[in-house]
Motif scaffolding. Structure first.
Motif, short mmCIF file in Angstrom:
data_model
loop_
_atom_site.label_atom_id
_atom_site.label_comp_id
_atom_site.label_asym_id
_atom_site.label_seq_id
_atom_site.Cartn_x
_atom_site.Cartn_y
_atom_site.Cartn_z
N TYR A 96 0.08 -5.09 -11.33
CA TYR A 96 -0.49 -5.95 -12.37
C TYR A 96 0.41 -5.95 -13.60
O TYR A 96 0.66 -7.01 -14.21
CB TYR A 96 -1.89 -5.48 -12.76
CG TYR A 96 -2.91 -5.60 -11.65
CD1 TYR A 96 -2.84 -6.65 -10.73
CD2 TYR A 96 -3.96 -4.69 -11.52
CE1 TYR A 96 -3.78 -6.77 -9.71
CE2 TYR A 96 -4.91 -4.81 -10.50
CZ TYR A 96 -4.80 -5.85 -9.60
OH TYR A 96 -5.72 -5.97 -8.59
N ASN A 108 -9.08 11.38 -1.91
CA ASN A 108 -8.95 11.12 -3.34
C ASN A 108 -7.50 10.82 -3.72
O ASN A 108 -7.22 9.89 -4.49
CB ASN A 108 -9.47 12.32 -4.14
CG ASN A 108 -9.38 12.10 -5.63
OD1 ASN A 108 -10.01 11.22 -6.18
ND2 ASN A 108 -8.58 12.92 -6.30
N GLN A 110 -1.53 -0.61 -7.50
CA GLN A 110 -2.12 -1.88 -7.92
C GLN A 110 -1.97 -2.08 -9.43
O GLN A 110 -1.62 -3.19 -9.89
CB GLN A 110 -3.60 -1.92 -7.53
CG GLN A 110 -3.84 -1.91 -6.03
CD GLN A 110 -3.14 -3.06 -5.32
OE1 GLN A 110 -3.13 -4.20 -5.79
NE2 GLN A 110 -2.54 -2.77 -4.18
N ILE A 111 -2.20 -1.03 -10.20
CA ILE A 111 -2.06 -1.13 -11.66
C ILE A 111 -0.62 -1.45 -12.04
O ILE A 111 -0.36 -2.29 -12.92
CB ILE A 111 -2.53 0.17 -12.34
CG1 ILE A 111 -4.05 0.34 -12.17
CG2 ILE A 111 -2.16 0.18 -13.82
CD1 ILE A 111 -4.57 1.67 -12.63
N THR A 112 0.32 -0.80 -11.37
CA THR A 112 1.74 -1.05 -11.66
C THR A 112 2.14 -2.47 -11.28
O THR A 112 2.93 -3.11 -11.98
CB THR A 112 2.63 -0.04 -10.90
OG1 THR A 112 2.17 1.30 -11.17
CG2 THR A 112 4.08 -0.14 -11.34
N LYS A 156 -5.10 9.68 -1.80
CA LYS A 156 -4.72 8.38 -1.25
C LYS A 156 -5.25 7.25 -2.13
O LYS A 156 -4.54 6.26 -2.39
CB LYS A 156 -5.27 8.26 0.18
CG LYS A 156 -4.75 7.04 0.93
CD LYS A 156 -5.23 7.06 2.38
CE LYS A 156 -4.73 5.82 3.13
NZ LYS A 156 -5.18 5.83 4.53
N THR A 157 -6.50 7.38 -2.58
CA THR A 157 -7.08 6.36 -3.46
C THR A 157 -6.34 6.29 -4.79
O THR A 157 -6.08 5.19 -5.32
CB THR A 157 -8.57 6.66 -3.71
OG1 THR A 157 -9.26 6.73 -2.45
CG2 THR A 157 -9.21 5.60 -4.58
N LEU A 158 -5.99 7.45 -5.34
CA LEU A 158 -5.27 7.49 -6.61
C LEU A 158 -3.92 6.78 -6.51
O LEU A 158 -3.56 5.99 -7.39
CB LEU A 158 -5.06 8.95 -7.05
CG LEU A 158 -6.24 9.66 -7.70
CD1 LEU A 158 -5.88 11.12 -7.97
CD2 LEU A 158 -6.65 8.97 -8.99
N SER A 194 0.84 -1.19 0.00
CA SER A 194 0.00 0.00 0.00
C SER A 194 0.88 1.24 0.00
O SER A 194 2.09 1.17 0.13
CB SER A 194 -0.92 0.02 1.24
OG SER A 194 -0.14 0.03 2.41
N ASN A 208 -2.97 4.51 -4.28
CA ASN A 208 -3.19 3.06 -4.11
C ASN A 208 -3.57 2.40 -5.43
O ASN A 208 -3.12 1.29 -5.74
CB ASN A 208 -4.29 2.82 -3.07
CG ASN A 208 -3.73 2.75 -1.66
OD1 ASN A 208 -2.71 2.12 -1.44
ND2 ASN A 208 -4.38 3.41 -0.73
N SER A 209 -4.40 3.09 -6.22
CA SER A 209 -4.80 2.56 -7.52
C SER A 209 -3.60 2.45 -8.46
O SER A 209 -3.43 1.44 -9.15
CB SER A 209 -5.86 3.46 -8.15
OG SER A 209 -6.20 3.02 -9.44
N GLU A 210 -2.75 3.46 -8.46
CA GLU A 210 -1.55 3.43 -9.30
C GLU A 210 -0.62 2.28 -8.89
O GLU A 210 -0.01 1.62 -9.74
CB GLU A 210 -0.80 4.76 -9.20
CG GLU A 210 -1.50 5.91 -9.90
CD GLU A 210 -0.71 7.20 -9.77
OE1 GLU A 210 0.45 7.25 -10.17
OE2 GLU A 210 -1.28 8.18 -9.25
#
Length: 421
Positions: A344, A330, A340-342, A332-334, A238, A336-338
């Motif tokens: 993957y 927002n 996870q995408i990285t 923090k969510t961005l 995270s 975390n999303s980046e």
């Protein structure tokens, strides 16, 4: 017209000498690690310097916020003197200093200080982003140079194949068109190497621009294979709780909380102290006090009776606080999303890399047999060239994949970094 005469006319011994000279020259150039390039970029990058000056400018606001208001000095001259018991008053000086409610200066200074800290976190984030850009260009350059090496090696392989085909032709086991076909591949290979050299210069220019130094400064990578192979993955669950992008918003939130306290203090009265000095003209000589100038200490108090303005200040601060909280969630969510995408993408690249490694092992065995078959004139040159192209493609894609893996690792490091770096 397809023959490459200058390749054949250079003896192998001279080629070895030239290669030795190039190797010696390359060792004379000081190899630069990624960390060294990051330091140079941090010291010289113009955008980063501009961001730091913004922070310093904001820091100066702390001194201004804590400064006292300038005192008011006024002068009045009576065109028609005012008669008093001790003589006519002809002029008056007034000096006044306003004093805000207790703690107001400290609150203003704290607001400016927290805003300065937010600017410093923006500087930290810009520095980490700069490091990421440098790393991405560095890994691209390392991969490009490895690809250049295998393209050069492929050129030698094609020359060897040409020798085999020429030998078969002399023994009436191959056609002249086969020789032309290999020469076409050699021409294509020479052009590919030239294009790679141009791309190498372009990447060096981009890296030097990030470091704000001469664009043609050479960049030497000691061992590009090791650079690409080392630590291909990084574990990250995270986002760091004190990432600069989050810390900047936290400081603004704290600044806004102090702003709410300041609005409460501004709703309280301000005090003013002053001194009036009146100039009295001496006309009555019979009076002992005639002509004596007058001093009058003064005390004033502001009356904050307009409540709408005060309520509006409090509401603005409250709304800004809600906005900053939404921004924080927002952001923090961005991040975390980046992450996870990285991750993957990292897993996908690892699977592709594993495929390339397996394919290259199979092609290695196939090409050994193919070269033997070509020497025996039992396999057409077209099939051998096709297999060579396939191996070259996998080799190039493998190094590109390694570079992408290193870049994803660098991005995850950026996304999980903290403000103390």
């Amino acid at each position: 017209m397809f023959k490459i005469h200058y390749i054949k006319t250079i003896p192998f011994s001279i080629q070895l000498v030239l290669i030795s000279v190039l190797v010696c020259f390359s060792f004379n150039l000081k190899a630069q690690s990624l960390e060294e390039l990051k330091i140079i970029a941090a010291e010289n990058n113009l955008a980063l310097k501009a961001q730091y000056k913004t922070f310093e400018a904001q820091l100066e606001q702390v001194t201004q916020a804590k400064s006292w208001q300038d005192p008011n000095l006024s002068f009045g001259y009576f065109i028609s003197p005012i008669e008093t018991r001790v003589g006519p008053q002809i002029a008056k000086f007034s000096l006044t200093q306003m004093l805000p409610w207790f703690g107001t200066f400290k609150a203003k200074g704290d607001i400016a200080a927290y805003q300065a800290e937010a600017e410093f976190e923006n500087f930290q984030d810009k520095k980490l982003k700069l490091f990421l850009k440098v790393a991405e260009k560095y890994y691209d350059l390392a991969a490009l140079r490895q690809i250049t090496k295998i393209e050069t090696k492929q050129l030698q392989i094609l020359n060897d194949l040409k020798s085999i085909v020429e030998s078969n032709y002399e023994n009436n086991q191959a056609n002249l068109v086969d020789i032309y076909r290999v020469e076409l591949e050699i021409d294509k290979q020479l052009n590919a190497i030239k294009v790679l050299k141009d791309q190498d210069q372009a990447l060096e220019t981009q890296l030097n621009q990030l470091m704000n130094r001469q664009l043609k400064t050479p960049i030497t990578i000691a061992n590009s294979t090791q650079v690409l192979e080392q630590n291909k993955t990084v574990v990250a669950d995270s986002v760091s709780t004190n990432h600069p992008r989050l810390e900047a918003i936290r400081h603004l939130q704290t600044s806004n909380e102090v702003e709410i306290e300041l609005s409460k203090k501004q709703a309280l009265p301000q005090f003013g102290i002053g001194l009036d000095y009146a100039i009295i003209q001496d006309r009555n000589v019979t009076n002992a006090d005639a002509g004596q100038d007058a001093f009058m200490p003064m005390l004033s108090v502001s009356l904050p009776i307009f409540g709408k303005k005060i309520k509006s200040r409090k509401k603005v601060a409250a709304l800004r606080g809600e906005s900053l909280q939404y921004q924080f969630e927002n952001e923090k969510t961005l991040i975390n999303s980046e992450i996870q995408i990285t991750k993957y993408k990292q897993d996908e690249l690892l699977n592709v890399l594993d495929l390339y490694n397996k394919q290259l092992l199979r092609l290695k065995d196939i090409l050994k047999l193919s070269e033997i078959a070509l020497s025996n004139a039992s396999m057409a040159i077209e099939e051998v060239l096709r297999l060579e192209d396939e191996r070259l493609l996998y080799q190039k894609q493998r190094f590109k994949t390694l570079a992408e893996l290193q870049k994803t690792k660098a991005k995850i490091n950026y996304l999980t970094s903290n403000s103390e770096l």
